[in-house]
Scaffold this motif. Structure first.
Motif, PDB file in Angstrom:
ATOM      1  N   ASN A   3       0.801  -1.215   0.000  1.00 46.82           N
ATOM      2  CA  ASN A   3       0.000   0.000   0.000  1.00 46.82           C
ATOM      3  C   ASN A   3       0.840   1.274   0.000  1.00 46.82           C
ATOM      4  OD1 ASN A   3      -2.936  -0.788   0.191  1.00 46.82           O
ATOM      5  ND2 ASN A   3      -2.051  -2.042   1.809  1.00 46.82           N
ATOM      6  N   ASP A   4       2.144   1.131  -0.212  1.00 42.47           N
ATOM      7  CA  ASP A   4       3.063   2.272  -0.280  1.00 42.47           C
ATOM      8  C   ASP A   4       3.074   3.125   0.987  1.00 42.47           C
ATOM      9  OD1 ASP A   4       4.106   1.685  -2.824  1.00 42.47           O
ATOM     10  OD2 ASP A   4       2.396   2.657  -3.804  1.00 42.47           O
ATOM     11  N   TYR A   5       3.019   2.470   2.147  1.00 41.33           N
ATOM     12  CA  TYR A   5       3.187   3.176   3.413  1.00 41.33           C
ATOM     13  C   TYR A   5       4.662   3.369   3.742  1.00 41.33           C
ATOM     14  CZ  TYR A   5      -1.774   2.308   4.307  1.00 41.33           C
ATOM     15  OH  TYR A   5      -3.133   2.274   4.228  1.00 41.33           O
ATOM     16  N   VAL A   6       5.506   2.479   3.236  1.00 40.99           N
ATOM     17  CA  VAL A   6       6.947   2.573   3.427  1.00 40.99           C
ATOM     18  C   VAL A   6       7.632   2.366   2.088  1.00 40.99           C
ATOM     19  CG1 VAL A   6       6.871   1.801   5.832  1.00 40.99           C
ATOM     20  CG2 VAL A   6       7.197   0.125   4.024  1.00 40.99           C
ATOM     21  N   GLY A   7       8.920   2.673   2.054  1.00 41.42           N
ATOM     22  CA  GLY A   7       9.693   2.500   0.831  1.00 41.42           C
ATOM     23  C   GLY A   7       9.970   3.827   0.148  1.00 41.42           C
ATOM     24  N   ALA A   8      10.729   3.756  -0.923  1.00 32.27           N
ATOM     25  CA  ALA A   8      11.166   4.963  -1.636  1.00 32.27           C
ATOM     26  C   ALA A   8       9.989   5.776  -2.160  1.00 32.27           C
ATOM     27  CB  ALA A   8      12.103   4.580  -2.778  1.00 32.27           C
ATOM     28  N   GLN A   9       8.996   5.106  -2.729  1.00 31.72           N
ATOM     29  CA  GLN A   9       7.839   5.834  -3.275  1.00 31.72           C
ATOM     30  C   GLN A   9       7.081   6.555  -2.165  1.00 31.72           C
ATOM     31  OE1 GLN A   9       5.567   3.763  -6.216  1.00 31.72           O
ATOM     32  NE2 GLN A   9       3.729   4.951  -5.812  1.00 31.72           N
ATOM     33  N   ALA A  10       6.870   5.890  -1.043  1.00 35.47           N
ATOM     34  CA  ALA A  10       6.173   6.507   0.091  1.00 35.47           C
ATOM     35  C   ALA A  10       6.948   7.713   0.610  1.00 35.47           C
ATOM     36  CB  ALA A  10       5.975   5.490   1.201  1.00 35.47           C
ATOM     37  N   ALA A  11       8.255   7.616   0.613  1.00 32.02           N
ATOM     38  CA  ALA A  11       9.096   8.712   1.122  1.00 32.02           C
ATOM     39  C   ALA A  11       9.029   9.945   0.229  1.00 32.02           C
ATOM     40  CB  ALA A  11      10.541   8.242   1.260  1.00 32.02           C
ATOM     41  N   ARG A  12       8.627   9.781  -1.018  1.00 31.87           N
ATOM     42  CA  ARG A  12       8.487  10.925  -1.932  1.00 31.87           C
ATOM     43  C   ARG A  12       7.129  11.619  -1.816  1.00 31.87           C
ATOM     44  NH1 ARG A  12      11.457   7.322  -5.282  1.00 31.87           N
ATOM     45  NH2 ARG A  12       9.539   6.547  -6.236  1.00 31.87           N
ATOM     46  N   ASP A  13       6.211  11.010  -1.107  1.00 35.41           N
ATOM     47  CA  ASP A  13       4.865  11.556  -0.937  1.00 35.41           C
ATOM     48  C   ASP A  13       4.883  12.575   0.213  1.00 35.41           C
ATOM     49  OD1 ASP A  13       2.190  12.057  -0.194  1.00 35.41           O
ATOM     50  OD2 ASP A  13       1.554  10.052  -0.797  1.00 35.41           O
ATOM     51  N   GLU A  14       4.943  13.844  -0.149  1.00 37.98           N
ATOM     52  CA  GLU A  14       5.067  14.920   0.850  1.00 37.98           C
ATOM     53  C   GLU A  14       3.924  14.902   1.864  1.00 37.98           C
ATOM     54  OE1 GLU A  14       7.642  16.974   1.244  1.00 37.98           O
ATOM     55  OE2 GLU A  14       8.665  16.139  -0.495  1.00 37.98           O
ATOM     56  N   LYS A  15       2.704  14.676   1.400  1.00 38.66           N
ATOM     57  CA  LYS A  15       1.556  14.661   2.319  1.00 38.66           C
ATOM     58  C   LYS A  15       1.680  13.500   3.301  1.00 38.66           C
ATOM     59  CE  LYS A  15      -3.478  14.593   2.674  1.00 38.66           C
ATOM     60  NZ  LYS A  15      -3.376  14.137   4.020  1.00 38.66           N
ATOM     61  N   TRP A  16       2.006  12.310   2.801  1.00 40.43           N
ATOM     62  CA  TRP A  16       2.140  11.148   3.669  1.00 40.43           C
ATOM     63  C   TRP A  16       3.230  11.365   4.724  1.00 40.43           C
ATOM     64  CZ3 TRP A  16      -0.015   7.429   6.007  1.00 40.43           C
ATOM     65  CH2 TRP A  16       0.710   6.376   6.538  1.00 40.43           C
ATOM     66  N   VAL A  17       4.384  11.831   4.285  1.00 36.84           N
ATOM     67  CA  VAL A  17       5.491  12.072   5.221  1.00 36.84           C
ATOM     68  C   VAL A  17       5.069  13.094   6.277  1.00 36.84           C
ATOM     69  CG1 VAL A  17       7.848  12.946   5.455  1.00 36.84           C
ATOM     70  CG2 VAL A  17       7.266  11.403   3.563  1.00 36.84           C
ATOM     71  N   GLY A  18       4.399  14.153   5.840  1.00 33.45           N
ATOM     72  CA  GLY A  18       3.913  15.171   6.774  1.00 33.45           C
ATOM     73  C   GLY A  18       2.900  14.621   7.757  1.00 33.45           C
ATOM     74  N   ASP A  19       1.997  13.766   7.266  1.00 31.08           N
ATOM     75  CA  ASP A  19       0.999  13.164   8.155  1.00 31.08           C
ATOM     76  C   ASP A  19       1.653  12.262   9.203  1.00 31.08           C
ATOM     77  OD1 ASP A  19      -1.035  14.442   6.771  1.00 31.08           O
ATOM     78  OD2 ASP A  19      -1.698  12.641   5.703  1.00 31.08           O
ATOM     79  N   VAL A  20       2.645  11.493   8.791  1.00 29.09           N
ATOM     80  CA  VAL A  20       3.354  10.619   9.734  1.00 29.09           C
ATOM     81  C   VAL A  20       4.088  11.474  10.772  1.00 29.09           C
ATOM     82  CG1 VAL A  20       5.180   8.892   9.993  1.00 29.09           C
ATOM     83  CG2 VAL A  20       3.539   8.708   8.098  1.00 29.09           C
TER      84      VAL A  20
END
Length: 97
Positions: A60-77
């Motif tokens: 589900n792309d919660y972790v990994g390189a692609q997830a790390a590029r998701d600014e909103k996801w990183v900010g939410d975490v």
């Protein structure tokens, strides 16, 4: 978490990128403030863990390189970690921001 100067968006981004998305992971914060991704998930082996976020399911792309590029996801975490640390959350929580 005990060293605010090291708790940054970039540090959270690096943490998210540090594991791949091939298995379930869980973000945990120890009593000592150490933030890490655990391969042990759910409510297992929580001794010394102050709080943990609900298990992130693989694929589900919660972790990994692609997830790390998701600014909103990183900010939410980042916001979730900060909120739960400062509010004194204990145990496993599904509350994200």
């Amino acid at each position: 978490m005990n060293k605010p100067e090291t708790f940054t968006i970039d540090a959270v981004r690096e943490l998210i990128a540090s594991k791949d998305d091939s298995q379930h992971r869980q973000l945990r914060v120890g009593e000592d403030g150490h933030v890490y991704l655990s391969d042990v998930i759910g409510n297992l082996e929580l001794e010394g863990v102050r709080f943990a976020l609900t298990t992130w399911l693989q694929g589900n792309d919660y972790v990994g390189a692609q997830a790390a590029r998701d600014e909103k996801w990183v900010g939410d975490v980042y916001k979730a970690i900060d909120h739960h640390w400062t509010s004194g959350t204990r145990g496993v929580t599904d509350e994200m921001f």
